[in-house]
Design a protein around this motif. Structure first.
Motif, short mmCIF file in Angstrom:
data_model
loop_
_atom_site.label_atom_id
_atom_site.label_comp_id
_atom_site.label_asym_id
_atom_site.label_seq_id
_atom_site.Cartn_x
_atom_site.Cartn_y
_atom_site.Cartn_z
N ASP A 179 -1.99 87.52 45.48
CA ASP A 179 -1.10 88.14 44.51
C ASP A 179 0.30 88.24 45.10
N VAL A 180 1.30 88.36 44.21
CA VAL A 180 2.69 88.49 44.65
C VAL A 180 3.29 89.76 44.05
N GLN A 181 4.34 90.23 44.67
CA GLN A 181 4.97 91.48 44.24
C GLN A 181 5.66 91.31 42.89
N LEU A 182 5.54 92.32 42.06
CA LEU A 182 6.23 92.34 40.77
C LEU A 182 7.64 92.88 40.98
N THR A 183 8.63 92.12 40.56
CA THR A 183 10.03 92.55 40.69
C THR A 183 10.72 92.45 39.34
N GLY A 184 11.86 93.10 39.24
CA GLY A 184 12.64 93.01 38.01
C GLY A 184 12.05 93.85 36.89
N GLN A 185 12.20 93.35 35.64
CA GLN A 185 11.74 94.08 34.47
C GLN A 185 10.24 94.34 34.53
N GLY A 186 9.86 95.58 34.28
CA GLY A 186 8.45 95.94 34.29
C GLY A 186 7.94 96.46 35.61
N SER A 187 8.72 96.31 36.65
CA SER A 187 8.29 96.78 37.97
C SER A 187 8.42 98.30 38.06
N THR A 188 7.65 98.87 38.97
CA THR A 188 7.66 100.33 39.16
C THR A 188 8.40 100.68 40.44
N PRO A 189 9.54 101.36 40.33
CA PRO A 189 10.28 101.73 41.54
C PRO A 189 9.42 102.59 42.47
N GLY A 190 9.44 102.29 43.75
CA GLY A 190 8.73 103.09 44.72
C GLY A 190 7.28 102.71 44.92
N ALA A 191 6.76 101.76 44.12
CA ALA A 191 5.36 101.34 44.29
C ALA A 191 5.18 100.60 45.61
N VAL A 192 4.03 100.81 46.25
CA VAL A 192 3.75 100.15 47.53
C VAL A 192 2.57 99.19 47.36
N HIS A 193 2.34 98.39 48.40
CA HIS A 193 1.39 97.28 48.27
C HIS A 193 -0.07 97.72 48.08
N THR A 194 -0.36 98.98 48.31
CA THR A 194 -1.73 99.46 48.09
C THR A 194 -1.95 99.93 46.65
N GLN A 195 -0.91 99.85 45.82
CA GLN A 195 -0.98 100.34 44.45
C GLN A 195 -1.03 99.19 43.44
N TYR A 196 -1.73 99.42 42.38
CA TYR A 196 -1.90 98.42 41.33
C TYR A 196 -0.56 98.01 40.73
N ALA A 197 0.35 98.97 40.56
CA ALA A 197 1.64 98.70 39.92
C ALA A 197 2.55 97.82 40.76
N TYR A 198 2.22 97.61 42.02
CA TYR A 198 3.08 96.84 42.93
C TYR A 198 2.98 95.34 42.65
N TRP A 199 1.86 94.88 42.05
CA TRP A 199 1.55 93.46 41.98
C TRP A 199 1.70 92.88 40.58
N THR A 200 1.82 91.54 40.51
CA THR A 200 1.91 90.84 39.23
C THR A 200 0.54 90.60 38.61
N HIS A 201 -0.51 90.56 39.44
CA HIS A 201 -1.88 90.28 38.98
C HIS A 201 -1.97 88.91 38.29
N ARG A 202 -1.27 87.95 38.85
CA ARG A 202 -1.20 86.62 38.24
C ARG A 202 -2.56 85.92 38.20
N GLY A 203 -3.44 86.26 39.12
CA GLY A 203 -4.76 85.64 39.11
C GLY A 203 -5.80 86.43 38.32
N LEU A 204 -5.40 87.62 37.86
CA LEU A 204 -6.34 88.52 37.20
C LEU A 204 -6.10 88.68 35.70
N ARG A 205 -4.99 88.17 35.21
CA ARG A 205 -4.62 88.42 33.81
C ARG A 205 -4.15 87.15 33.11
N ASP A 206 -4.34 87.13 31.80
CA ASP A 206 -3.72 86.13 30.92
C ASP A 206 -3.99 84.69 31.36
#
Length: 537
Positions: A276-303
């Motif tokens: 997985d890769v970090q989610l940046t820009g629109q939709g990202s959660t400020p302050g999220a860290v790599h152990t949190q679900y909101a930190y990632w794009t989930h490109r292999g898990l969604r859509d």
């Protein structure tokens, strides 16, 4: 001069007279005998009948031609009637609410057409044909009762996983026959410095923990996007897909008006298990860290690309097994942006799904709602920051939009007595049947307030030859004097259709200047107006 006669008078004084035509008889027309002679002549009889027949033949041809022109001429088709789930509203029951305790008479008064209901705890329990679960029997009884009130029940299902204690998982751990690949298994031959096997990749679950757990029996990791107690099923396996086919068929045959899937965008995963890769820009959660679900794009898990086909298959299946005849719902609960329809143009849901939209920022909300409404008559749930403001005022604004409004139970009952219907919702819900709301035009904008730097959201609806309506919602903490002149087709004045009790400035049917509309905090105002000439163009 053969027709002249010279007559001699008194010749003694030389008088003389000349008479012209004296011998010529004057024509006085045909006699009766002569007329009857010609009238009975066969030639004239045939001629008269021929002219008579020709006249009526030409007249009938002209009449037939006129009818053909009227019938065949291109014309504007009547708009198709809205389905029951488009007419709405749809009420969402939370998991903590027992849908069987819903007051159907109260829902009917609010013109509610459907309920989203959680039924059995595990979606696959209904496949036990020998001992059908109690929840299925209860549902059948309630669905029949609700139908008498004109209300359909839409079943909320989570297809993604089963409990770890389920027999499927136990057999899959043991690699028993067809169950071997019922779940998503992955191996890892890497170890850390303490001798512990490393995870197959860096995927994180919704519980902010690694999305993999090791099975001691199988010596492989299984995927769980929620909890380690709920292993994910493998929907790349056609046998698993057929299991959920049976689930859908069971509920539809039991009388469900449709299906809504939870977590549907995570049904399929990329079996190459990419990092997985970090989610940046629109939709990202400020302050999220790599152990949190909101930190990632989930490109292999969604859509995943095959998701559209899987959903289309189930949508058709829901229709095939339905016992309702007025159309069925098959949709998903979309809780994130960008929505599925924005990422996959070939996704067909009825109605289209959309993530909830907050009205707290009027400018952003107007842009987001207009984007959602490009997707023909989607489900639409509007929110504000305060849970207490999720009330009848917000519902009144939602009900006038060209969408299937999704409301909570607290939004249709009175603030003072939750056992009776809100007068506001009842009043505006009746207006929803108006042709301007069902088939009219929409202009939705954030408009400025004369007494504040904040904006409010306004939505104007109209249809040629019919009364128009405009709804204004103020999500702010203070009253606003809204200037609606930005809405192109509003006249200078409109009539108050409905104002909140806290708005003592207005009474029903009073006139109000459209450049100065008083809207109390956390409230909505509905005005009626006659659209300007040319509004439809």
């Amino acid at each position: 001069m053969v027709d002249a006669k010279y007559a001699v008078g008194d010749h003694r004084n030389g008088d003389a007279k000349i008479e012209l035509d004296a011998n010529k008889k004057q024509f006085s027309g045909l006699t009766k005998e002569e007329l009857m002679k010609y009238a009975e002549d066969p030639f004239w009889v045939r001629l008269r009948w021929f002219m008579f027949a020709l006249f009526w033949a030409l007249w009938l041809c002209m009449l037939a031609g006129a009818i053909i022109i009227i019938v065949q001429a291109p014309k504007c088709a009547a708009p198709p009637p809205r389905t029951w789930y488009e007419k709405g509203p749809l009420v969402e029951m939370s998991q903590s609410e027992d849908y069987q305790q819903a007051d159907l008479e109260l829902l009917q008064k609010a013109k509610v057409s459907g309920i989203f209901a959680y039924t059995c705890e595990n979606a696959y329990d209904v496949l036990n044909k020998e001992e059908p679960p109690t929840c299925l029997k209860q549902f059948k009884e309630f669905a029949l009762k609700a139908k008498k009130y004109g209300i359909q029940i839409i079943v909320d299902l989570t297809a993604n996983f089963v409990p770890k204690t389920h027999t499927w998982f136990q057999q899959s751990e043991n690699k028993t026959g067809n169950f071997t690949d019922y779940f998503i298994w992955a191996s890892s031959e890497e170890f850390n410095s303490e001798g512990q096997r490393l995870y197959p990749n860096n995927w994180v679950s919704r519980e902010n923990a690694p999305a993999w757990s090791l099975s001691d029996k199988r010596q492989q990791f299984y995927l769980h996007q929620v909890s380690s107690d709920t292993p994910d099923l493998n929907f790349n396996n056609i046998k698993v897909v057929k299991q959920f086919d049976d689930v859908i068929a069971t509920w539809m045959k039991a009388g469900a008006g449709g299906i809504r899937l939870q977590h549907a965008r995570s049904l399929l995963v990329d079996r190459s298990f990419p990092e997985d890769v970090q989610l940046t820009g629109q939709g990202s959660t400020p302050g999220a860290v790599h152990t949190q679900y909101a930190y990632w794009t989930h490109r292999g898990l969604r859509d995943q690309p095959a998701l559209a086909g899987l959903l289309a298959h189930w949508a058709q299946l829901a229709d095939t097994h339905a016992v309702v005849t007025e159309g069925t719902v098959f949709t998903i609960a979309d809780d994130s942006r960008p929505e599925l329809y924005q990422k996959m143009a070939n996704v067909t849901l009825r109605p289209p799904s959309a993530a909830p939209v907050s009205l707290q920022d009027a400018t952003q909300a107007a842009a987001v709602i207009n984007d959602r409404l490009k997707n023909n008559w989607p489900m639409l749930k509007l929110t504000v920051n305060s849970e207490s403001a999720m009330d009848e005022e917000l519902a009144a604004f939602t009900l006038l939009l060209p969408a299937a409004p999704v409301l909570q139970m607290q939004q249709i009952v009175s603030k003072d007595n939750n056992s009776v219907i809100s007068d506001l919702v009842s009043h505006v819900a009746e207006l929803r049947a108006d042709i301007s709301i069902q088939h009219g035009q929409l202009q939705l904008k954030s408009v400025s307030a004369a007494n504040s730097t904040d904006s409010v959201v306004a939505a104007a609806r109209w249809k040629r030859g019919h009364m128009g309506y405009v709804s204004v919602y103020n999500a702010g903490a203070e009253a606003a004097r809204a200037d609606l002149t930005a809405l192109s087709w509003l006249p200078e004045q409109a009539t108050v259709y409905r104002a909140p009790p806290s708005n003592t400035n207005y009474t029903t049917d009073s006139s109000v200047d459209c450049n100065d509309v008083w809207v109390p905090a956390k409230s909505s105002v509905v005005l009626a107006y006659v659209p300007k000439t040319g509004a439809d163009e």
